[in-house]
Motif scaffolding. Structure first.
Motif: not given
Length: 791
Positions: A35-42, A271-273, A277-282, A365-376
């Protein structure tokens, strides 16, 4: 003093409890992550593409501000340039004139075009009695006979506003220059216009066989960058997936482990990308390579956890306990390495380049997501699947053990050799010339680069400098003294070796003075009277057709004029030097009202290149200081904290030394390598020291045995992760964008150097320093792996 033996710490009990909770609620964890990945991917639905060069610069960039101020006065000057070259190498032919005429007419139909300048619509002036006649140089190509063509040749090759700007001296081709004014606030038009221009060029070649049409200009430049970025995204990412899948499967020998690790990497990239995009980075050139970098880095955390998991399974633990132990042992080092890697990429925010700031933020942001997903996700996913443990192949283990014995037996010559290597490579670094050549930003296989090279061969002068020279007040450009100084400035510019063409209004005024004196060649000079200059210009402007006026050279108050200097393909250092000489001449020879800063996209990139190097040195130092402080706090030992600095600095020193020997030049992309790679390099230091301290602390062994233990337990995982990183960043060398390619190559070299320092320099340093004399006691809980207790 020996390292104290510590009991099972409270922090480890918390980690164990967490790991058991993840495994207990594994279905819920997997669902939550999806769900988190889907939300980020949106967030991709909010993606905006920015390919315009202006986005590359900070809003307060002084060269950008000067350039925009110039545009406010004289209008925007974004361009699409078509260069038509007949096979006969003689453009003064009826068919060639027809091709130029047709392309000129079609160019007016390009969206957002505001002006088209070409050889055929050049506004030629002649005296007809007492009147001034202004006409297109070529009005009807079909009606041209040999005499008319020869007349056009003579006029063109004698006109300074044409030769070197629209026409090479040998007449082998000609340029059709389209000025484009893109709507304010709208993005994404550059690639569309680039495709349209290519279609128009292809149609011209088809309609007029025997002619080649090349394209350049700021609009195609931006469009080519966006096209290359999309190419990277569509080719490098799939290639990266293939490389990682094969490499991981060969090392892990587990389908479940390979799939789980790749899912973590993919989720991290999404998640990183998506978060960006959510934050407005083009989506930009920098964003295009972020997924490739995230995919590569995200592998490391999973590899360490799965290697430990496999080792624990082979030691007799069941599936559940082995994963709990793997999380417990790797929790702190994986967290630290993820944090330091993110800090390294976040330091790119000090860069002058917006593209690289975006790259740093997206990757962090992608590196932070990698750590979170690696331990979950990874533990939960592995617990859901059968994970076959193959009989241990002793080759790798024995190789690591034999390497440890070899290194320990030769520790002194190894330490001396590595120290000498660092010194020699460090001495090579000053040989690197910090430089950028913007015409080589694309690989030679890129169509835009081939067109640039073709145009440069026929009509040198791809860069422009622009100067707005004031006359001191409204209508003061009519002052003969002002025109005389302009003409003197033009003469000095044309004598400079860098200049290939000078567009200056004094040439037009001299031509008008000749026309008004019956086209007498002796009258090709500036008017002596103020009123004459004003009348000639007014008469000329009233005769010009729509779209070809002088508003791009004279401001509304008639208090300044624009001078455009075209130069050949120079390095950024040479461009800055030429601009400095121009401004020095104006200060020394012209009144204060004519003192002006250079303004152009060329100068914007040239100055950004220099400032970016300085900024990234500061960024690297800041990142290094922060990471070193974190390691010192985690280690709780000043001695080991200082030791850890050396293998963290060493790889960058070696890499830049190798770069100095092999290449010799470094652009602004290479200057950011040390900041980006620092956090990655620390990965080896943290993991090695964690195992080293575990042996010293829990097994009560000396430095040599602790080094043996660290190499035998973490050596294979480090080799896997570093080889994956090297292969991953090497994929970037296939990018058609030189900045991305060199960036990937330099980081790959740096990581390769990190292998040397991690397996040769760090262990020998630890034995040399810790193996002799009294050792300080480390504080409890300092980066330690407790005894193998689970209850």
């Amino acid at each position: 003093m020996k390292y104290e033996h510590h009991s099972y710490a409270r922090s480890d009990r918390i980690v164990v409890a967490y790991a058991r909770m993840v495994l207990r609620f594994r279905w819920l964890v997997v669902a939550a992550v999806l769900l988190a990945v889907a939300a980020a991917g949106y967030g991709s639905t909010y993606m905006v593409t920015r390919s315009d060069y202006r986005y590359e610069f900070r809003p307060d960039n002084p060269q950008l501000m000067a350039f925009e101020a110039m545009e406010e006065v004289y209008g925007r000057n974004d361009s699409i340039l078509f260069f038509i070259a007949p096979e006969s190498e003689n453009v003064f032919h009826r068919d060639s004139m027809a091709a130029v005429y047709w392309l000129t007419e079609q160019a007016w139909q390009i969206p957002f075009s505001t002006r088209v300048d070409s050889l055929t619509n050049y506004q030629h002036t002649e005296a007809v009695g007492d009147d001034l006649e202004v006409m297109d140089l070529v009005e009807d190509p079909a009606a041209l006979d040999d005499a008319a063509l020869e007349r056009i040749r003579a006029i063109s090759l004698a006109e300074p506003l044409i030769v070197g700007r629209l026409l090479p001296e040998d007449g082998s081709g000609t340029t059709v220059a389209v000025t484009v004014h893109l709507p304010e606030g709208e993005t994404g038009h550059e690639l569309e216009l680039y495709h349209l221009a290519r279609g128009l060029a292809a149609e011209t070649e088809e309609r007029f066989p025997g002619h080649r049409v090349a394209i350049s200009g700021l609009i195609p430049f931006s469009g080519a960058f966006e096209e290359a970025g999309l190419h990277d995204l569509s080719t490098l990412v799939p290639l990266m997936y293939g490389v990682l899948i094969v490499t991981l499967f060969l090392f892990l020998r587990s389908t479940a482990g390979t799939v789980g690790t790749m899912l973590v990497a993919a989720f991290s990239a999404v998640t990183g990308m998506g978060a960006g995009f959510w934050l407005g980075i083009p989506f930009t050139q920098g964003a295009a390579i972020a997924p490739t970098i995230i995919l590569t880095i995200a592998i490391a955390d999973g590899v360490h956890i799965l290697v430990t998991f496999t080792k624990e399974r082979r030691a007799g633990r069941d599936h559940h306990d082995a994963m709990v132990e793997a999380i417990r042992i790797n929790w702190q080092p994986v967290f630290l390495t993820s944090l330091t890697t993110a800090i390294g990429f976040l330091s790119l925010n000090l860069s002058e380049s917006t593209w690289f700031r975006d790259l740093g933020n997206l990757t962090a942001m992608g590196v932070g997501a990698a750590w979170l997903y690696s331990i979950t996700f990874l533990p939960a996913f592995i617990s859901l699947l059968p994970y076959r443990i193959h009989a241990e192949r002793h080759v790798a283990g024995l190789s690591m053990e034999r390497f440890a014995e070899w290194m320990i037996a030769r520790r002194r010559p190894v330490l001396v050799g590595m120290s000498a290597l660092l010194v020699v490579m460090g001495l090579m670094i000053p040989r690197i010339e910090l430089n950028d050549t913007f015409t080589t930003m694309f690989d030679e296989d890129v169509e835009f680069r081939r067109h640039l090279d073709f145009m440069s061969e026929h009509l040198p002068g791809l860069y422009m400098f622009q100067y707005s020279l004031g006359a001191g007040g409204a209508d003061e450009i009519n002052d003969p003294a002002y025109w005389a100084k302009l003409d003197e400035f033009a003469a000095w510019l044309r004598a400079q070796p860098e200049a290939t063409h000078v567009q200056i209004l004094s040439d037009t005024l001299k031509r008008l003075n000749r026309n008004m004196h019956g086209d007498d060649p002796a009258a090709y000079r500036l008017p002596a009277e103020r009123d004459q200059a004003a009348q000639y210009l007014l008469l000329y402007e009233m005769s010009l057709p729509y779209g070809l006026d002088l508003n791009n050279q004279i401001n509304v108050k008639r208090s300044s004029t624009r001078v455009t200097v075209t130069v050949d393909a120079l390095s950024s250092r040479e461009l800055r030097g030429f601009d400095d000489r121009i401004q020095a001449w104006l200060r020394a020879n012209a009144p204060e009202s004519m003192h002006a800063a250079g303004a152009s996209v060329t100068l914007m990139f040239a100055h950004m290149s220099a400032r970016n190097v300085t900024a990234m040195i500061s960024g690297t130092m800041a990142a290094f200081a922060l990471i070193s402080l974190m390691l010192a706090i985690s280690l709780r030992s000043l001695k080991l904290g200082v030791i850890s600095l050396i293998p963290n600095i060493g790889p960058t020193v070696i890499a830049f030394g190798v770069w100095a020997l092999l290449i010799g030049e470094a652009g602004f992309s290479v200057s950011m390598v040390s900041a980006c790679s620092l956090g990655i390099i620390v990965d080896a230091t943290v993991h090695f020291l964690s195992k080293y301290l575990r042996a010293r602390r829990e097994r009560d062994v000396g430095a040599e045995d602790a080094v043996r233990y660290a190499i035998s337990t973490v050596g294979a995982a480090l080799w896997i992760t570093f080889l994956v990183l090297i292969m991953g960043f090497s994929v970037l060398t296939l990018s058609p964008i030189e900045t991305n390619s060199l960036f990937g190559l330099m980081i790959a070299i740096t990581i390769g150097a990190a292998l040397l320092t991690s397996f040769l320099l760090l262990p020998t340093l630890l034995i040399q320093i810790e193996g002799e004399g009294e050792q300080e006691a480390l504080a409890p809980g300092a980066l330690r792996d407790p005894l193998q207790e689970t209850t």
